[in-house]
Design a protein around this motif. Structure first.
Motif, PDB file in Angstrom:
ATOM      1  N   ASP A  70       0.814  -1.215   0.000  1.00  0.00           N
ATOM      2  CA  ASP A  70       0.000   0.000   0.000  1.00  0.00           C
ATOM      3  C   ASP A  70       0.850   1.269   0.000  1.00  0.00           C
ATOM      4  O   ASP A  70       0.486   2.266  -0.634  1.00  0.00           O
ATOM      5  N   LEU A  77       1.121  -2.518  -6.785  1.00  0.00           N
ATOM      6  CA  LEU A  77      -0.263  -2.252  -6.372  1.00  0.00           C
ATOM      7  C   LEU A  77      -0.398  -0.890  -5.702  1.00  0.00           C
ATOM      8  O   LEU A  77      -1.415  -0.611  -5.061  1.00  0.00           O
ATOM      9  N   LEU A  80      -3.637   1.116  -5.417  1.00  0.00           N
ATOM     10  CA  LEU A  80      -4.711   0.172  -5.741  1.00  0.00           C
ATOM     11  C   LEU A  80      -5.174  -0.604  -4.507  1.00  0.00           C
ATOM     12  O   LEU A  80      -5.913  -1.577  -4.632  1.00  0.00           O
ATOM     13  N   MET A  81      -4.747  -0.175  -3.317  1.00  0.00           N
ATOM     14  CA  MET A  81      -5.089  -0.884  -2.087  1.00  0.00           C
ATOM     15  C   MET A  81      -6.074  -0.053  -1.260  1.00  0.00           C
ATOM     16  O   MET A  81      -6.024   1.175  -1.261  1.00  0.00           O
ATOM     17  N   LYS A  90     -10.182  -1.403  -6.270  1.00  0.00           N
ATOM     18  CA  LYS A  90      -9.070  -1.527  -5.329  1.00  0.00           C
ATOM     19  C   LYS A  90      -9.128  -2.874  -4.613  1.00  0.00           C
ATOM     20  O   LYS A  90     -10.173  -3.527  -4.557  1.00  0.00           O
ATOM     21  N   ILE A  91      -7.992  -3.292  -4.078  1.00  0.00           N
ATOM     22  CA  ILE A  91      -7.889  -4.556  -3.355  1.00  0.00           C
ATOM     23  C   ILE A  91      -8.019  -4.272  -1.870  1.00  0.00           C
ATOM     24  O   ILE A  91      -7.199  -3.556  -1.291  1.00  0.00           O
ATOM     25  N   THR A 140      -6.913  -5.773 -10.052  1.00  0.00           N
ATOM     26  CA  THR A 140      -7.655  -5.606  -8.800  1.00  0.00           C
ATOM     27  C   THR A 140      -8.922  -6.447  -8.768  1.00  0.00           C
ATOM     28  O   THR A 140      -9.602  -6.485  -7.737  1.00  0.00           O
ATOM     29  N   ARG A 142     -11.089  -9.381  -7.959  1.00  0.00           N
ATOM     30  CA  ARG A 142     -10.876 -10.363  -6.890  1.00  0.00           C
ATOM     31  C   ARG A 142     -10.534 -11.741  -7.425  1.00  0.00           C
ATOM     32  O   ARG A 142      -9.616 -12.403  -6.945  1.00  0.00           O
ATOM     33  N   PHE A 145      -7.019 -11.663  -9.165  1.00  0.00           N
ATOM     34  CA  PHE A 145      -5.950 -11.456  -8.192  1.00  0.00           C
ATOM     35  C   PHE A 145      -5.706 -12.726  -7.375  1.00  0.00           C
ATOM     36  O   PHE A 145      -4.559 -13.165  -7.197  1.00  0.00           O
TER      37      PHE A 145
END
Length: 216
Positions: A70, A77, A80-81, A90-91, A140, A142, A145
């Motif tokens: 992050d 990423l 993107l967190m 975002k993850i 990203t 789910r 990923f």
């Protein structure tokens, strides 16, 4: 109340008192309290467990690795967190933890920086492969990923065998380039709902490129 009356020590008990409510207002308030409450998001609970001193060793490692992804500007990423809540594109911490827990035997004895370094170089290589299919922004997703993370130990093992455990982006690209050539574009653009099914397809594509000249 009876339990507090029996307490042998003084306890500070927070309460909320509503004055001058009608019976109708009391009933409506009772219904609202018991039907409209929303739990705290799991992402936020995971984010503050360290402050509450209730983290397990597994949760501590996952939190540190997530935070590195992050906060490190060189992270694949970065930006993107989403640590405390779910957010489109975002993850979240829950998604990240679920993905990385699935490969726990491969990382359990490692430090957060070493896990981050290996996963980061791997995901940089994955981003390059996704770019080949114009799907880099879909990392990203789910399903995608989690499938890519599940594939990590197999790819990392090949890299380790070929390059004596040196996990660089270039070494991961060497293994992943033919893999991304073989998979279908829709596998990464429309990965579906099952990360396990997608992972199994990925594994077949990865293994179909076996050559005794290149090694496993």
């Amino acid at each position: 109340m009876y339990g507090f009356r029996l307490a042998t020590s003084k306890l500070r008990v927070p309460v909320v008192i509503y004055n001058n409510l009608s019976r109708t207002d009391e009933c409506r308030l009772f219904i609202d309290i018991n039907t409209k409450q929303r739990p705290v998001p799991n992402e936020l609970l995971l984010d503050i467990k360290r402050l509450a001193d209730t983290e397990t060793n597994e949760e501590a490692l996952l939190k540190d690795v997530f935070d590195l992804f992050d906060k490190d500007p060189d992270s694949p990423l970065f930006g993107l967190m989403s640590p405390s809540e779910r957010a489109p594109g975002k993850i979240s911490r829950v998604t990240f933890n679920a993905a990385v827990k699935a490969i726990w035997p491969a990382i359990s004895d490692s430090t957060p920086p070493s896990v981050y370094e290996a996963l980061s170089t791997y995901l940089h290589a994955c981003s390059g492969g996704l770019r080949r299919h114009n799907a880099v922004g879909n990392i990203t997703n789910r399903t995608l990923f989690r499938a890519l993370i599940l594939l990590f130990p197999t790819v990392a093992e090949r890299v380790s065998d070929r390059h004596d455990g040196r996990f660089t982006t270039a070494h991961f690209e060497e293994v992943l380039e033919p893999f991304f050539q073989r998979i279908k574009r829709n596998d990464v653009l429309k990965p579906g709902a099952s990360h396990v099914a997608l992972y199994e397809n990925f594994l077949k594509a990865l293994r179909s490129g076996f050559s005794i000249n290149r090694g496993a």
